[in-house]
Scaffold this motif. Sequence first.
Motif, mmCIF file in Angstrom:
data_model
loop_
_atom_site.group_PDB
_atom_site.id
_atom_site.type_symbol
_atom_site.label_atom_id
_atom_site.label_comp_id
_atom_site.label_asym_id
_atom_site.label_seq_id
_atom_site.Cartn_x
_atom_site.Cartn_y
_atom_site.Cartn_z
ATOM 1 N N PHE A 29 -7.194 -24.006 2.329
ATOM 2 C CA PHE A 29 -7.900 -22.713 2.383
ATOM 3 C C PHE A 29 -6.962 -21.591 2.820
ATOM 4 C CE2 PHE A 29 -12.111 -25.049 2.960
ATOM 5 C CZ PHE A 29 -12.629 -24.621 1.737
ATOM 6 N N LEU A 30 -6.110 -21.871 3.793
ATOM 7 C CA LEU A 30 -5.174 -20.853 4.281
ATOM 8 C C LEU A 30 -4.132 -20.503 3.226
ATOM 9 C CD1 LEU A 30 -4.638 -22.043 7.971
ATOM 10 C CD2 LEU A 30 -5.760 -19.930 7.233
ATOM 11 N N GLU A 31 -3.734 -21.495 2.444
ATOM 12 C CA GLU A 31 -2.717 -21.257 1.414
ATOM 13 C C GLU A 31 -3.296 -20.614 0.153
ATOM 14 O OE1 GLU A 31 -0.979 -25.083 0.744
ATOM 15 O OE2 GLU A 31 0.161 -25.076 2.626
ATOM 16 N N GLU A 32 -4.491 -21.047 -0.231
ATOM 17 C CA GLU A 32 -5.060 -20.640 -1.526
ATOM 18 C C GLU A 32 -6.171 -19.594 -1.433
ATOM 19 O OE1 GLU A 32 -3.830 -21.698 -4.347
ATOM 20 O OE2 GLU A 32 -2.475 -23.197 -3.505
ATOM 21 N N GLY A 33 -6.777 -19.463 -0.258
ATOM 22 C CA GLY A 33 -7.976 -18.644 -0.162
ATOM 23 C C GLY A 33 -9.176 -19.456 -0.630
ATOM 24 N N PHE A 34 -10.372 -18.949 -0.359
ATOM 25 C CA PHE A 34 -11.577 -19.719 -0.698
ATOM 26 C C PHE A 34 -11.755 -19.905 -2.198
ATOM 27 C CE2 PHE A 34 -16.100 -19.896 -1.842
ATOM 28 C CZ PHE A 34 -16.442 -21.088 -1.213
ATOM 29 N N GLN A 35 -11.563 -18.839 -2.942
ATOM 30 C CA GLN A 35 -11.875 -18.868 -4.374
ATOM 31 C C GLN A 35 -10.997 -19.858 -5.141
ATOM 32 O OE1 GLN A 35 -12.115 -14.933 -5.964
ATOM 33 N NE2 GLN A 35 -13.595 -15.534 -7.515
ATOM 34 N N LYS A 36 -9.716 -19.870 -4.847
ATOM 35 C CA LYS A 36 -8.780 -20.713 -5.605
ATOM 36 C C LYS A 36 -8.699 -22.150 -5.085
ATOM 37 C CE LYS A 36 -5.720 -16.980 -7.157
ATOM 38 N NZ LYS A 36 -4.341 -16.423 -7.090
ATOM 39 N N ALA A 37 -9.101 -22.347 -3.846
ATOM 40 C CA ALA A 37 -9.018 -23.685 -3.250
ATOM 41 C C ALA A 37 -9.958 -24.648 -3.961
ATOM 42 C CB ALA A 37 -9.366 -23.617 -1.768
ATOM 43 N N THR A 38 -9.511 -25.887 -4.135
ATOM 44 C CA THR A 38 -10.360 -26.917 -4.734
ATOM 45 C C THR A 38 -10.401 -28.136 -3.822
ATOM 46 O OG1 THR A 38 -8.582 -28.044 -5.941
ATOM 47 C CG2 THR A 38 -9.647 -26.175 -7.054
ATOM 48 N N ILE A 39 -11.471 -28.885 -3.922
ATOM 49 C CA ILE A 39 -11.576 -30.089 -3.100
ATOM 50 C C ILE A 39 -10.550 -31.119 -3.547
ATOM 51 C CG2 ILE A 39 -13.366 -31.227 -4.460
ATOM 52 C CD1 ILE A 39 -14.565 -32.074 -1.611
ATOM 53 N N SER A 40 -10.156 -31.084 -4.819
ATOM 54 C CA SER A 40 -9.123 -32.007 -5.308
ATOM 55 C C SER A 40 -7.810 -31.784 -4.567
ATOM 56 C CB SER A 40 -8.901 -31.810 -6.809
ATOM 57 O OG SER A 40 -10.070 -32.133 -7.523
ATOM 58 N N GLN A 41 -7.447 -30.514 -4.355
ATOM 59 C CA GLN A 41 -6.228 -30.198 -3.603
ATOM 60 C C GLN A 41 -6.319 -30.747 -2.178
ATOM 61 O OE1 GLN A 41 -6.704 -25.952 -4.209
ATOM 62 N NE2 GLN A 41 -4.807 -25.842 -5.394
ATOM 63 N N MET A 42 -7.486 -30.649 -1.596
ATOM 64 C CA MET A 42 -7.691 -31.108 -0.221
ATOM 65 C C MET A 42 -7.592 -32.629 -0.124
ATOM 66 S SD MET A 42 -10.878 -28.539 0.541
ATOM 67 C CE MET A 42 -10.699 -26.798 0.109
ATOM 68 N N ILE A 43 -8.148 -33.299 -1.111
ATOM 69 C CA ILE A 43 -8.107 -34.767 -1.139
ATOM 70 C C ILE A 43 -6.673 -35.258 -1.281
ATOM 71 C CG2 ILE A 43 -8.752 -36.784 -2.541
ATOM 72 C CD1 ILE A 43 -11.429 -35.242 -3.113
ATOM 73 N N VAL A 44 -5.917 -34.594 -2.146
ATOM 74 C CA VAL A 44 -4.502 -34.953 -2.338
ATOM 75 C C VAL A 44 -3.728 -34.711 -1.046
ATOM 76 C CG1 VAL A 44 -2.372 -34.316 -3.544
ATOM 77 C CG2 VAL A 44 -4.493 -34.588 -4.839
ATOM 78 N N ALA A 45 -3.969 -33.557 -0.418
ATOM 79 C CA ALA A 45 -3.266 -33.215 0.824
ATOM 80 C C ALA A 45 -3.612 -34.191 1.951
ATOM 81 C CB ALA A 45 -3.602 -31.792 1.245
ATOM 82 N N ALA A 46 -4.852 -34.676 1.955
ATOM 83 C CA ALA A 46 -5.290 -35.614 2.996
ATOM 84 C C ALA A 46 -4.851 -37.047 2.702
ATOM 85 C CB ALA A 46 -6.806 -35.560 3.134
ATOM 86 N N LYS A 47 -4.430 -37.281 1.443
ATOM 87 C CA LYS A 47 -3.995 -38.623 1.011
ATOM 88 C C LYS A 47 -5.101 -39.666 1.195
ATOM 89 C CE LYS A 47 0.844 -37.587 2.024
ATOM 90 N NZ LYS A 47 2.023 -37.845 2.867
#
Length: 204
Positions: A29-47
């Motif tokens: 969220f901090l890197e992408e902002g709310f609009q561009k952020a996706t849960i897929s990015q979060m899942i990948v980042a969380a491994k």
Amino acid sequence: MATERTTDKRHLRSALTRQKLLVAAKQVFLEEGFQKATISQMIVAAKIGYGTAYVHFQGKEDLLSVLMENVMEQFYEIAAISFVPATRDEAVHTIRKQTLAFLKMAEAERHMMQVFEQAIGISSVISDKWKGIREKFIGRISSDIAYSQSHGLARTDLNHLLIARGWFYTNEMYLWEIVRDEHQSSVEEIAVNITDLYTAGLYL
């Protein structure tokens, strides 16, 4: 006993996975902002696995709601400071201290608050979440005013619910100005001025 240990381990694993996802979500969220952020990015980042992620959260709005609760709980701790003044001066001192701490917290949490503001304007889920947070603060302020009125410190001809709402909206307006870095005076000066104006009209 073995079953209990297995259950405890499972709960611990679940809690750690949830926390990993929240940490990753905050980063995205901090890197992408709310609009561009996706849960897929979060899942990948969380491994973690996709299926595992959806056990804990329905989507990015759900994740942001929890992050918003966590951040705003820090603000609410300021509002929830014991308020039992014996004199007008004591009440003014406490309110001024709370107001400054509240606005300083906005400054400290500026980047996440920027994400929240963006989300409030886009998502009805997050907008409703913010309305709920706002009402919690207004309820607390209203209780403080009612205490002051019942102890002869504040005007009783004023409606404590209306005054509480107006006082929170004043703080909220400056909160968002600070978050956007649009405030034209120091946080300290803002806190002193709005507190003095508010207490001059309310306290005897």
